[in-house]
Design an enzyme around this catalytic site. Structure first.
Site, PDB file in Angstrom:
ATOM      1  N   SER A  72       0.836  -1.188   0.000  1.00  0.00           N
ATOM      2  CA  SER A  72       0.000   0.000   0.000  1.00  0.00           C
ATOM      3  C   SER A  72       0.887   1.260   0.000  1.00  0.00           C
ATOM      4  O   SER A  72       1.667   1.437  -0.934  1.00  0.00           O
ATOM      5  CB  SER A  72      -0.961  -0.064   1.189  1.00  0.00           C
ATOM      6  N   ASP A 135      -9.792  -5.267  -4.518  1.00  0.00           N
ATOM      7  CA  ASP A 135      -9.221  -4.377  -3.502  1.00  0.00           C
ATOM      8  C   ASP A 135     -10.226  -3.246  -3.233  1.00  0.00           C
ATOM      9  O   ASP A 135     -10.605  -2.534  -4.163  1.00  0.00           O
ATOM     10  CB  ASP A 135      -7.883  -3.806  -3.998  1.00  0.00           C
ATOM     11  N   HIS A 162      -7.303  -6.064  -0.042  1.00  0.00           N
ATOM     12  CA  HIS A 162      -6.140  -5.183   0.129  1.00  0.00           C
ATOM     13  C   HIS A 162      -4.970  -5.945   0.778  1.00  0.00           C
ATOM     14  O   HIS A 162      -4.097  -5.340   1.373  1.00  0.00           O
ATOM     15  CB  HIS A 162      -6.538  -3.960   0.960  1.00  0.00           C
TER      16      HIS A 162
END
Length: 180
Positions: A72, A135, A162
């Protein structure tokens, strides 16, 4: 000695207990001739590039023999790091190219200028990417932009969200393959 660094996503709390990070560190450290660095990052909520990149360079000692695994916000940090410095390779998990209209993400600084795809490719021997079409935070179109820009080895899933699970066996498999 192989040097692997895990750069977490932004957020508060102990990264050793978050998502798959601590699990992956322990697994990577069982690989012969391999050490893994995972730390609570400074400025964990905003994850400012101006703080994280120097921390990665100076404190975590990322360099030309380092594999950076970034999740991320950590994926964006890995890419921006590789724009400036040579590393062995980068493994990006849930990477994106824009702040997605989020003020906190915008404040990080990663999205304030174009991505230097050619520079990242020059500074890495290889680039692997994990993305999931489901996601909830990062649209698939953004993940595809990263894959296209970096010509990364893309591992596409449709059921990993995610990547916030407590284990990530495919990641360990890829690390082992790249260390061969």
């Amino acid at each position: 000695m192989n040097h692997v660094v895990i750069i977490p996503g932004n957020g508060a709390g102990d990264v050793m207990a978050a998502n798959w990070y601590g699990w992956a560190k322990r697994k990577i450290e069982t690989i012969e001739n391999c050490k893994c660095d995972l730390r609570n990052m400074p400025d964990p909520i905003v994850a400012r590039e101006s703080i994280w990149i120097p921390f990665m360079r100076n404190d975590m000692e990322c360099g030309e023999n380092t594999i950076i695994i970034g999740h991320s916000s950590g994926a964006e940090a890995a890419m921006r790091f590789a724009e400036q410095y040579q590393v062995k390779g980068i493994i990006l998990v849930s990477a994106c190219v824009t702040d997605l209209g989020d003020d906190n993400e915008r404040a990080s600084g990663y999205y304030s200028r174009p991505w230097l795809w050619e520079k990242i490719k020059e500074n890495t021997e290889w680039r692997v990417q994990f993305g999931s079409t489901d996601d909830p935070f990062i649209p698939w179109s953004e993940q595809k932009q990263v894959a296209n820009g970096l010509q990364s080895e893309l591992h596409q899933f449709d059921d990993k969200g995610h990547f916030m699970s407590t284990s990530f066996p495919k990641l360990i498999q890829v690390v082992k393959e790249k260390l061969q």
